[in-house]
Structures are given as structure tokens and as C-alpha cells.
Write a protein that holds these residues in place. Structure first.
Motif, PDB file in Angstrom:
ATOM      1  N   LEU A  21       0.847  -1.187   0.000  1.00  0.00           N
ATOM      2  CA  LEU A  21       0.000   0.000   0.000  1.00  0.00           C
ATOM      3  C   LEU A  21       0.884   1.239   0.000  1.00  0.00           C
ATOM      4  O   LEU A  21       1.777   1.362   0.832  1.00  0.00           O
ATOM      5  CB  LEU A  21      -0.900   0.014   1.239  1.00  0.00           C
ATOM      6  CG  LEU A  21      -1.862  -1.155   1.371  1.00  0.00           C
ATOM      7  CD1 LEU A  21      -2.558  -1.109   2.721  1.00  0.00           C
ATOM      8  CD2 LEU A  21      -2.877  -1.135   0.255  1.00  0.00           C
ATOM      9  N   ILE A  76       0.861   4.997   0.829  1.00  0.00           N
ATOM     10  CA  ILE A  76       0.047   5.928   1.605  1.00  0.00           C
ATOM     11  C   ILE A  76       0.700   7.301   1.533  1.00  0.00           C
ATOM     12  O   ILE A  76       1.857   7.470   1.920  1.00  0.00           O
ATOM     13  CB  ILE A  76      -0.075   5.463   3.072  1.00  0.00           C
ATOM     14  CG1 ILE A  76      -0.634   4.036   3.109  1.00  0.00           C
ATOM     15  CG2 ILE A  76      -0.943   6.415   3.863  1.00  0.00           C
ATOM     16  CD1 ILE A  76      -0.614   3.390   4.467  1.00  0.00           C
ATOM     17  N   THR A  77      -0.057   8.296   1.035  1.00  0.00           N
ATOM     18  CA  THR A  77       0.432   9.662   0.892  1.00  0.00           C
ATOM     19  C   THR A  77      -0.358  10.567   1.816  1.00  0.00           C
ATOM     20  O   THR A  77      -1.587  10.623   1.744  1.00  0.00           O
ATOM     21  CB  THR A  77       0.270  10.154  -0.565  1.00  0.00           C
ATOM     22  OG1 THR A  77       0.872   9.210  -1.448  1.00  0.00           O
ATOM     23  CG2 THR A  77       0.897  11.510  -0.754  1.00  0.00           C
ATOM     24  N   CYS A  78       0.339  11.276   2.706  1.00  0.00           N
ATOM     25  CA  CYS A  78      -0.309  12.188   3.652  1.00  0.00           C
ATOM     26  C   CYS A  78      -0.944  13.348   2.898  1.00  0.00           C
ATOM     27  O   CYS A  78      -0.348  13.914   1.986  1.00  0.00           O
ATOM     28  CB  CYS A  78       0.720  12.712   4.651  1.00  0.00           C
ATOM     29  SG  CYS A  78       0.063  13.967   5.775  1.00  0.00           S
ATOM     30  N   GLU A 109      -8.246   5.506   4.176  1.00  0.00           N
ATOM     31  CA  GLU A 109      -7.878   6.874   3.839  1.00  0.00           C
ATOM     32  C   GLU A 109      -8.421   7.864   4.866  1.00  0.00           C
ATOM     33  O   GLU A 109      -7.754   8.817   5.242  1.00  0.00           O
ATOM     34  CB  GLU A 109      -8.402   7.247   2.449  1.00  0.00           C
ATOM     35  CG  GLU A 109      -7.654   6.588   1.326  1.00  0.00           C
ATOM     36  CD  GLU A 109      -8.204   6.946  -0.036  1.00  0.00           C
ATOM     37  OE1 GLU A 109      -9.373   7.394  -0.135  1.00  0.00           O
ATOM     38  OE2 GLU A 109      -7.464   6.772  -1.020  1.00  0.00           O
ATOM     39  N   ALA A 150      -6.424   7.175   8.428  1.00  0.00           N
ATOM     40  CA  ALA A 150      -4.964   7.279   8.484  1.00  0.00           C
ATOM     41  C   ALA A 150      -4.533   8.607   9.092  1.00  0.00           C
ATOM     42  O   ALA A 150      -5.087   9.657   8.789  1.00  0.00           O
ATOM     43  CB  ALA A 150      -4.382   7.121   7.081  1.00  0.00           C
ATOM     44  N   CYS A 184      -0.953  10.870   9.934  1.00  0.00           N
ATOM     45  CA  CYS A 184       0.470  11.004   9.653  1.00  0.00           C
ATOM     46  C   CYS A 184       1.255  11.025  10.961  1.00  0.00           C
ATOM     47  O   CYS A 184       0.895  11.733  11.905  1.00  0.00           O
ATOM     48  CB  CYS A 184       0.724  12.277   8.853  1.00  0.00           C
ATOM     49  SG  CYS A 184       2.447  12.500   8.385  1.00  0.00           S
ATOM     50  N   ALA A 228      -5.525  10.631   4.133  1.00  0.00           N
ATOM     51  CA  ALA A 228      -4.426  10.304   3.233  1.00  0.00           C
ATOM     52  C   ALA A 228      -4.983   9.703   1.954  1.00  0.00           C
ATOM     53  O   ALA A 228      -6.168   9.390   1.867  1.00  0.00           O
ATOM     54  CB  ALA A 228      -3.481   9.311   3.902  1.00  0.00           C
ATOM     55  N   THR A 229      -4.123   9.541   0.988  1.00  0.00           N
ATOM     56  CA  THR A 229      -4.461   8.832  -0.239  1.00  0.00           C
ATOM     57  C   THR A 229      -3.797   7.468  -0.157  1.00  0.00           C
ATOM     58  O   THR A 229      -2.588   7.379   0.072  1.00  0.00           O
ATOM     59  CB  THR A 229      -3.944   9.592  -1.469  1.00  0.00           C
ATOM     60  OG1 THR A 229      -4.484  10.911  -1.454  1.00  0.00           O
ATOM     61  CG2 THR A 229      -4.343   8.894  -2.748  1.00  0.00           C
ATOM     62  N   VAL A 230      -4.586   6.398  -0.316  1.00  0.00           N
ATOM     63  CA  VAL A 230      -4.071   5.038  -0.235  1.00  0.00           C
ATOM     64  C   VAL A 230      -4.303   4.354  -1.574  1.00  0.00           C
ATOM     65  O   VAL A 230      -5.425   4.373  -2.081  1.00  0.00           O
ATOM     66  CB  VAL A 230      -4.762   4.240   0.895  1.00  0.00           C
ATOM     67  CG1 VAL A 230      -4.219   2.827   0.959  1.00  0.00           C
ATOM     68  CG2 VAL A 230      -4.604   4.947   2.225  1.00  0.00           C
TER      69      VAL A 230
END
Length: 103
Positions: free
Chosen positions: A48, A50-52, A81, A84, A86, A94-96
Motif C-alpha cells: 500500500l 500511503i500519501t499524507c 484513507e 490514516a 500522519c 491520506a491517499t491510499v
């Protein structure tokens, strides 16, 4: 004891299948998988990404370990998402997305 008859392969659209009850599972070629939960990503061999949403920090999480953290319960990626948080900036959201495993 009754002997089982050999499978009779049919063709539909150029792809072989057993019968109408086999849910038209092709025996070869490329297949699309619906990767909409942590369990599906783990089963199919994806991690996965995962972008904050706050600081744009990117981590790559192991889907199998994430599934163990969730105690085997399936969680949809859109729910993950929302939940989540950070560890750097504390932003929730976040974007998952699934990503291939890099060795």
C-alpha cells in the motif's frame, strides 16, 4: 464409486472456460483484479502506498502486516484513507493506493 467425467472446455470470445457455472474464469491471459480492500491487496501481492494529505509524505506499507494489525478484518481502502494519521505532521486523511512490491 462414480467416476468423474473429464472437464469439457468450451470457448467464449476466444477464451476457454469450463461451463456457465464456472463464473467465466479464464484459464489464461491477463486478468483485472478489484483491489479495493487491504485484504485483496495482501492476497494479490501488492503493498500500500500511503500519501499524507497534509505534508505529502509517502510511505510504502506491507499489506500483509497491515492486515495482521487489523486482526484479519477486511478494511476498504477508502475507510483507511479517512482513518490514516500522519506520524510526522499529525494530519488525518491520506491517499491510499496499491503498488507493486519492490525488492
Amino acid at each position: 464409486m462414480m467416476a468423474l467425467s473429464p472437464m469439457k472446455w468450451k470457448k467464449k470470445g476466444g477464451l476457454p472456460y469450463i461451463d456457465e457455472c464456472s463464473s467465466y474464469v479464464p484459464s489464461g491471459g491477463m486478468v483485472r483484479h478489484k483491489l479495493d480492500s487491504v485484504n485483496e491487496c495482501a492476497r494479490r501481492g501488492y503493498n500500500l502506498r500511503i500519501t499524507c494529505g497534509g505534508c505529502n509524505r509517502v510511505i510504502e506499507a506491507n499489506a500483509v502486516l497491515m492486515m495482521q494489525t487489523l486482526r484479519g478484518q477486511s478494511m476498504a481502502l477508502h475507510k483507511l484513507e479517512e482513518r490514516a494519521k500522519c506520524s510526522e505532521c499529525g494530519h488525518r486523511g491520506a491517499t491510499v493506493m496499491p503498488c507493486e512490491i519492490n525488492f
